[in-house]
Design an enzyme around this catalytic site. Structure first.
Site, PDB file in Angstrom:
ATOM      1  N   GLY A 197      -3.083  11.174 -16.556  1.00  0.00           N
ATOM      2  CA  GLY A 197      -3.933  10.985 -15.385  1.00  0.00           C
ATOM      3  C   GLY A 197      -5.096  10.031 -15.607  1.00  0.00           C
ATOM      4  CB  CYS A 201      28.975 -13.048 -28.215  1.00  0.00           C
ATOM      5  SG  CYS A 201      28.790 -11.302 -27.795  1.00  0.00           S
ATOM      6  CD  GLU A 233      27.337 -12.874 -24.592  1.00  0.00           C
ATOM      7  OE1 GLU A 233      26.423 -13.484 -25.189  1.00  0.00           O
ATOM      8  OE2 GLU A 233      27.401 -11.624 -24.516  1.00  0.00           O
ATOM      9  CB  ALA A 236       1.137   7.890  -6.450  1.00  0.00           C
TER      10      ALA A 236
END
Length: 362
Positions: free
Chosen positions: A292, A85, A52, A155
């Protein structure tokens, strides 16, 4: 443009500082006056202006009567490095403030909204609320639960293997998929793996673009004993000052790395909740768990995860190592459910990411 359009701009601005704001949230801001965008801003990192204030400082005109859009409630407290802010928004005489989410920080938590409303400013809350929560899922978790956000990643081949029969795993996925992994690493405070992964693969566990390390984050290895070759990268490379070795209570090491001693469970494994509490106390608010097999299985079996990401390559190897062992589920109705799944193609690789949570099996 609608409020949602402007809020989406805030989200886009916030992500310009990807991986740079921890422990703070991602926040963007757009200032609109007479239907025109007059300024934008975003939070660039700890100690720097909040979104802001950045947008206000970037404006080149009077802001009285303007509307400011920001994806998180403007702060109002002063016990921090940057000025509040909400008070600045009041000072600039904004007419309206539109936000996506209230700030869960107890020092704010609706007080910023209340302060602005008492000053006569209209406040609209909840615009694209769910999208805002997703953007700042790490911040919300560590503030509300005082625990690190846990992101599990692996993966695998198309037939669900993370390594061949001889334990080789380089490389299952494509260059593009691996680049995406580093993009995800960037957004976390630490990468965590088990002892076997370090011993077998000797990974760098760094955030890289090509061969260049672009961000220093903590590297955590969880082990039941200290029986490592101290020549491994984790103990000996230029980033060993970022290494943390998690060991059972009473077990020490002569290696030149930080040690966190944790309780163990009935099976002699590190108590994950005790470990996460101690990591949070060290200022680690998000953990990217890359394996793992044993450590991923433990996190899933104990249902300690906030996000799961899987990279799938179009390869088939038959026999090999599966990413997970027995997580105690023997009937489909008891399967762990993942929510809000997103699927993306990275070349010929598939990327799937989901939030953890409970879902109906009906």
């Amino acid at each position: 443009m609608s409020d949602k359009n402007f809020m989406n701009m805030c989200f886009d601005l916030a992500q310009k500082s990807w991986g740079e704001v921890s422990p703070n949230p991602y926040v963007g801001a757009v200032i609109v006056k007479d239907g025109e965008i007059v300024s934008t801003g975003y939070h660039k990192g700890p100690g720097l202006a909040h979104a802001e204030l950045d947008a206000i400082n970037n404006a080149d005109q009077d802001l009285e009567g303007a509307t400011i859009f920001c994806n998180l409630e403007p702060c109002c407290h002063t016990n921090k490095r940057t000025p509040p802010c909400a008070q600045r928004i009041i000072k600039e005489k904004f007419k309206k403030v539109v936000i996506a989410n209230l700030d869960p920080n107890p020092l704010v938590a609706g007080n910023g909204v209340k302060l602005m409303q008492e000053a006569g400013i209209e406040v609209v809350n909840g615009v694209l609320k769910e999208k805002g929560e997703l953007l700042n899922e790490v911040f919300f978790k560590h503030i509300q639960k005082e625990l690190p956000f846990v992101h599990l990643k692996w993966a695998q081949t198309l037939d669900g293997k993370i390594a061949a029969k001889n334990y080789t795993s380089k490389w299952i996925t494509s260059d593009r998929a691996r680049a995406h992994v580093h993009h995800e690493r960037m957004a976390h405070d630490a990468i965590l793996v088990g002892a076997s992964t370090v011993k077998k693969d000797n990974p760098s566990l760094t955030v890289r673009e090509g061969d260049k390390v672009v961000k220093s984050i903590k590297r955590i290895v969880v082990a039941s004993k200290d029986d490592f070759d101290k020549g491994l990268k984790f103990f000996s490379d230029h980033h060993c000052s970022d290494s943390i070795l998690v060991l059972p209570e009473g077990v020490q090491t002569e290696a030149n790395v930080e040690v966190v001693n944790c309780k163990t469970n009935d099976n002699g494994k590190i108590d994950l909740i005790d470990m996460l509490k101690k990591l949070h106390q060290l200022g680690i608010y998000s953990v990217y768990v890359e394996g793992g097999h044993a450590i991923l299985t433990q996190f899933l079996k104990e249902k300690i995860y906030d996000r799961v990401s899987v990279f799938i390559a179009p390869k088939i190897i038959g026999e090999g190592l599966s990413p997970l062992g027995d997580i105690g589920i023997h009937d489909m109705k008891d399967a762990l459910c993942l929510l809000d799944s997103k699927v993306e193609l990275l070349g010929d690789n598939i990327y799937l990411t989901s939030r953890g949570g409970a879902c109906s099996q009906d």
